[in-house]
Design a protein around this motif. Structure first.
Motif, mmCIF file in Angstrom:
data_model
loop_
_atom_site.group_PDB
_atom_site.id
_atom_site.type_symbol
_atom_site.label_atom_id
_atom_site.label_comp_id
_atom_site.label_asym_id
_atom_site.label_seq_id
_atom_site.Cartn_x
_atom_site.Cartn_y
_atom_site.Cartn_z
ATOM 1 N N VAL A 152 5.714 9.446 -7.676
ATOM 2 C CA VAL A 152 6.496 8.715 -8.843
ATOM 3 C C VAL A 152 6.323 9.609 -10.012
ATOM 4 O O VAL A 152 7.045 10.281 -10.838
ATOM 5 C CB VAL A 152 6.476 7.358 -9.465
ATOM 6 C CG1 VAL A 152 7.289 7.334 -9.904
ATOM 7 C CG2 VAL A 152 7.895 7.344 -7.828
ATOM 8 N N VAL A 153 4.712 9.530 -9.472
ATOM 9 C CA VAL A 153 4.186 10.095 -11.165
ATOM 10 C C VAL A 153 4.229 10.906 -11.180
ATOM 11 O O VAL A 153 4.838 12.035 -13.177
ATOM 12 C CB VAL A 153 2.715 9.841 -10.678
ATOM 13 C CG1 VAL A 153 1.363 10.216 -11.925
ATOM 14 C CG2 VAL A 153 2.670 7.884 -11.543
ATOM 15 N N PRO A 154 4.198 12.042 -10.650
ATOM 16 C CA PRO A 154 4.208 13.273 -10.144
ATOM 17 C C PRO A 154 5.701 14.666 -10.498
ATOM 18 O O PRO A 154 5.610 14.970 -11.392
ATOM 19 C CB PRO A 154 4.124 14.653 -8.684
ATOM 20 C CG PRO A 154 3.245 13.553 -8.572
ATOM 21 C CD PRO A 154 2.983 11.768 -9.208
ATOM 22 N N ALA A 155 6.523 13.932 -10.031
ATOM 23 C CA ALA A 155 7.732 13.506 -10.822
ATOM 24 C C ALA A 155 8.412 13.414 -12.293
ATOM 25 O O ALA A 155 9.214 14.059 -13.002
ATOM 26 C CB ALA A 155 8.982 12.823 -9.790
ATOM 27 N N VAL A 156 7.614 12.809 -12.654
ATOM 28 C CA VAL A 156 8.079 12.151 -14.353
ATOM 29 C C VAL A 156 6.966 12.872 -15.025
ATOM 30 O O VAL A 156 7.494 13.324 -16.107
ATOM 31 C CB VAL A 156 7.431 10.232 -14.585
ATOM 32 C CG1 VAL A 156 7.125 10.149 -15.676
ATOM 33 C CG2 VAL A 156 8.237 9.302 -13.624
ATOM 34 N N GLN A 157 6.112 13.702 -14.470
ATOM 35 C CA GLN A 157 4.971 14.414 -14.946
ATOM 36 C C GLN A 157 5.448 15.908 -14.790
ATOM 37 O O GLN A 157 5.996 16.858 -16.098
ATOM 38 C CB GLN A 157 3.254 14.795 -15.120
ATOM 39 C CG GLN A 157 3.053 13.473 -14.987
ATOM 40 C CD GLN A 157 2.144 13.515 -15.963
ATOM 41 O OE1 GLN A 157 2.751 14.016 -17.245
ATOM 42 N NE2 GLN A 157 2.249 11.635 -16.459
ATOM 43 N N LEU A 158 6.481 16.125 -14.458
ATOM 44 C CA LEU A 158 7.324 17.543 -14.350
ATOM 45 C C LEU A 158 8.445 17.224 -15.060
ATOM 46 O O LEU A 158 8.667 18.250 -15.789
ATOM 47 C CB LEU A 158 8.015 17.884 -12.605
ATOM 48 C CG LEU A 158 8.818 18.989 -12.223
ATOM 49 C CD1 LEU A 158 7.910 19.841 -12.762
ATOM 50 C CD2 LEU A 158 9.041 19.155 -10.582
ATOM 51 N N ILE B 258 0.856 -1.289 -0.110
ATOM 52 C CA ILE B 258 0.051 -0.099 -0.184
ATOM 53 C C ILE B 258 1.121 1.283 0.522
ATOM 54 O O ILE B 258 0.426 1.992 -0.664
ATOM 55 C CB ILE B 258 -1.213 -0.001 1.184
ATOM 56 C CG1 ILE B 258 -1.830 -1.201 1.541
ATOM 57 C CG2 ILE B 258 -1.867 1.328 1.225
ATOM 58 C CD1 ILE B 258 -2.711 -1.426 2.051
ATOM 59 N N LEU B 259 2.000 1.335 0.790
ATOM 60 C CA LEU B 259 2.634 2.092 0.910
ATOM 61 C C LEU B 259 3.352 2.365 -0.114
ATOM 62 O O LEU B 259 3.910 3.571 -0.925
ATOM 63 C CB LEU B 259 3.862 2.123 1.966
ATOM 64 C CG LEU B 259 2.674 2.438 3.409
ATOM 65 C CD1 LEU B 259 4.936 1.785 4.455
ATOM 66 C CD2 LEU B 259 2.863 3.590 3.671
ATOM 67 N N GLY B 260 4.194 1.800 -1.084
ATOM 68 C CA GLY B 260 4.534 1.836 -2.076
ATOM 69 C C GLY B 260 3.465 1.638 -3.541
ATOM 70 O O GLY B 260 4.158 2.571 -4.168
ATOM 71 N N TRP B 261 2.344 2.153 -3.437
ATOM 72 C CA TRP B 261 1.491 2.535 -4.183
ATOM 73 C C TRP B 261 0.764 3.843 -4.145
ATOM 74 O O TRP B 261 1.292 5.049 -5.291
ATOM 75 C CB TRP B 261 -0.029 1.374 -3.781
ATOM 76 C CG TRP B 261 -0.939 2.220 -5.007
ATOM 77 C CD1 TRP B 261 -0.742 1.544 -6.642
ATOM 78 C CD2 TRP B 261 -2.409 3.011 -5.021
ATOM 79 N NE1 TRP B 261 -2.263 2.678 -7.242
ATOM 80 C CE2 TRP B 261 -2.727 3.151 -6.334
ATOM 81 C CE3 TRP B 261 -1.966 3.130 -3.645
ATOM 82 C CZ2 TRP B 261 -3.934 3.693 -6.212
ATOM 83 C CZ3 TRP B 261 -3.292 4.404 -3.651
ATOM 84 C CH2 TRP B 261 -4.088 4.811 -5.128
ATOM 85 N N PHE B 262 0.218 3.688 -2.207
ATOM 86 C CA PHE B 262 0.691 5.469 -2.322
ATOM 87 C C PHE B 262 2.030 6.238 -3.192
ATOM 88 O O PHE B 262 1.719 7.480 -3.961
ATOM 89 C CB PHE B 262 0.719 5.609 -1.303
ATOM 90 C CG PHE B 262 -0.768 5.854 -0.381
ATOM 91 C CD1 PHE B 262 -1.824 6.318 -0.931
ATOM 92 C CD2 PHE B 262 -0.931 4.176 0.206
ATOM 93 C CE1 PHE B 262 -3.498 6.614 -0.723
ATOM 94 C CE2 PHE B 262 -2.515 4.373 0.147
ATOM 95 C CZ PHE B 262 -3.495 5.578 0.091
ATOM 96 N N GLY B 263 3.216 5.908 -2.012
ATOM 97 C CA GLY B 263 4.512 6.146 -3.194
ATOM 98 C C GLY B 263 4.810 6.868 -4.854
ATOM 99 O O GLY B 263 5.326 7.396 -5.119
ATOM 100 N N TYR B 264 4.554 5.420 -5.343
ATOM 101 C CA TYR B 264 4.006 5.649 -6.607
ATOM 102 C C TYR B 264 3.462 6.701 -7.429
ATOM 103 O O TYR B 264 3.598 7.830 -8.274
ATOM 104 C CB TYR B 264 3.923 4.044 -7.827
ATOM 105 C CG TYR B 264 4.139 4.935 -8.734
ATOM 106 C CD1 TYR B 264 5.192 4.348 -9.725
ATOM 107 C CD2 TYR B 264 2.911 4.029 -9.528
ATOM 108 C CE1 TYR B 264 4.923 3.880 -10.649
ATOM 109 C CE2 TYR B 264 2.216 4.426 -10.808
ATOM 110 C CZ TYR B 264 4.152 4.592 -11.068
ATOM 111 O OH TYR B 264 3.597 4.143 -12.820
ATOM 112 N N VAL B 265 1.971 6.971 -6.844
ATOM 113 C CA VAL B 265 1.222 7.850 -7.660
ATOM 114 C C VAL B 265 1.221 9.255 -7.070
ATOM 115 O O VAL B 265 1.108 10.417 -7.700
ATOM 116 C CB VAL B 265 0.125 7.178 -6.301
ATOM 117 C CG1 VAL B 265 -0.976 8.273 -6.979
ATOM 118 C CG2 VAL B 265 -1.006 6.314 -7.099
ATOM 119 N N LEU B 266 1.596 9.845 -5.187
ATOM 120 C CA LEU B 266 1.920 10.596 -5.041
ATOM 121 C C LEU B 266 3.724 11.442 -5.403
ATOM 122 O O LEU B 266 3.635 12.695 -5.426
ATOM 123 C CB LEU B 266 2.303 10.700 -3.506
ATOM 124 C CG LEU B 266 0.748 10.326 -2.317
ATOM 125 C CD1 LEU B 266 0.626 10.499 -1.007
ATOM 126 C CD2 LEU B 266 -0.437 11.181 -3.401
#
Length: 387
Positions: A100-106, A90-98
């Motif tokens: 990794v995804v914003p960092a990739v988009q940025l 669960i923490l890995g999924w939250f970390g990915y969503v919160l």
């Protein structure tokens, strides 16, 4: 060539002296008397240890291992499997969503275009600076070619004319200084070295060499006297003690020690056989005293009694229990069938009889036509053209 097979050479037995033969028998007797109780006690301890290991320690170890697994390992495994791993996912999924995804988009939407813009501006600025530097260097090169080179050539010609006179004056001064140095310093120094210092040095060296030889002769004499004195007072008595006392005593002790070791090994083996015989006798005695009577009682008393109890008590009780179970199952099956019939009657009274489904018609075969589909007299169709 010798083609015949030579017999194998037998090892030559070691020659034994009278001292070895005289020491062997009493040493073996004494060692045997001392070793037999130790070997029997050792064999008893080994047998008791094996019995204790097989009957007490190994089951206790397995029980302790199971308890340790149930108390120390299984809770942690359960916690890891059912708490830590799901929470980590669960923490890995939250970390990915919160994160990794914003960092990739940025990176894709902001940093990459900004980097391209900065690189384009840097390339333009670098090209402009390169052009400016190229123009400045070209101007400096023209100044060097058209200004500095002609001025340098003029100055070189002026200095060349003035330098010829200065070179002549410097050469005369150099030659004068060299002549004065040679005849005022070098020549007197060479004369002083050849006629004063060299003879004095040779005399001093000859004197020192003579004194060294004298001192060497004195010390050699003293060393020789001390060597002869120490040889007579220490070395010769030590050699005599070693040759006439220590070597014979050492040989005797070596023979006694070797025979003692051989006697101990022989006594240990013999005591092992004796201990094995005593153990077998004790096992036979225990078997005759306890095991055989128990086996005879089991075979002749307990087994027939068990068969009688089984035939007269247990088997009829088992048959009665099976019959009671069979009757109970039949009664329960009849009760279930009666309850099912009652529910069906109540459903029929409340909702009526359910409509029975129509039977399915069999499919018409597409092979040979039937009798009704044969040739007809009143139509133009035949069995082959009619579908």
């Amino acid at each position: 060539m010798d083609l015949e097979k030579r017999p194998a050479e037998r090892p030559v037995p070691r020659a034994e002296g009278c001292l070895t033969v005289a020491v062997r028998l009493p040493v073996r007797i004494v060692v045997f008397v001392l070793v037999v109780p130790v070997r029997m006690a050792w064999d008893a301890l080994v047998a008791g240890g094996r019995l204790l290991r097989d009957t007490v320690l190994r089951p206790a170890g397995r029980a302790l291992l199971w308890v340790a697994w149930a108390v120390a390992v299984w809770p942690w495994v359960t916690l890891w499997r059912y708490v830590v791993v799901p929470a980590g996912r669960i923490l890995g999924w939250f970390g990915y969503v919160l994160l990794v995804v914003p960092a990739v988009q940025l990176y894709d939407r902001v940093l990459t275009p900004l980097g391209h813009a900065v690189a384009w501006a840097a390339r333009g600025t670098g090209a402009a600076l390169a052009r400016v530097l190229r123009g400045v260097l070209a101007g400096l090169g023209r100044v060097y070619v058209w200004v500095l080179v002609p001025v340098g050539r003029v100055l070189a010609r002026l200095l060349k004319g003035a330098g010829t006179g200065l070179a002549a004056v410097g050469l005369g001064v150099y030659r004068t200084v060299v002549w004065l140095t040679r005849y005022l310093i070098v020549v007197p120094a060479m004369w002083l070295y050849e006629w004063v210092l060299a003879p004095a040095g040779r005399a001093v060296a000859w004197t020192a060499r003579g004194l060294g030889q004298l001192v060497r002769m004195i010390f050699v004499g003293i060393g020789t006297a001390l060597h002869r004195t120490l040889w007579v007072l220490l070395v010769l008595p030590a050699l005599a003690v070693w040759r006439w006392v220590l070597v014979p005593v050492g040989r005797v002790l070596a023979v006694v020690g070797r025979e003692a070791v051989d006697a101990f090994a022989h006594a240990w083996r013999v005591a092992g056989h004796l201990s094995l015989a005593v153990g077998r006798f004790l096992a036979w005695l225990l078997r005759r005293a306890f095991v055989e009577p128990a086996r005879w009682a089991y075979r002749t008393v307990l087994t027939p009694l068990g068969h009688v109890v089984q035939d007269t008590v247990l088997r009829p009780a088992a048959e009665a229990a099976r019959a009671a179970g069979r009757i109970t199952r039949q009664a329960l099956a009849a009760a279930r069938e009666s309850a099912r019939q009652a529910r069906a009657d109540v459903r029929r009274m409340l909702f009526g009889t359910p409509r029975e489904p129509e039977p399915l018609r069999p499919a018409k075969p597409r092979g040979e036509p039937g009798a009704a589909a044969a040739r007809t007299l009143g139509s133009s169709t035949t069995a082959l053209t009619k579908d």
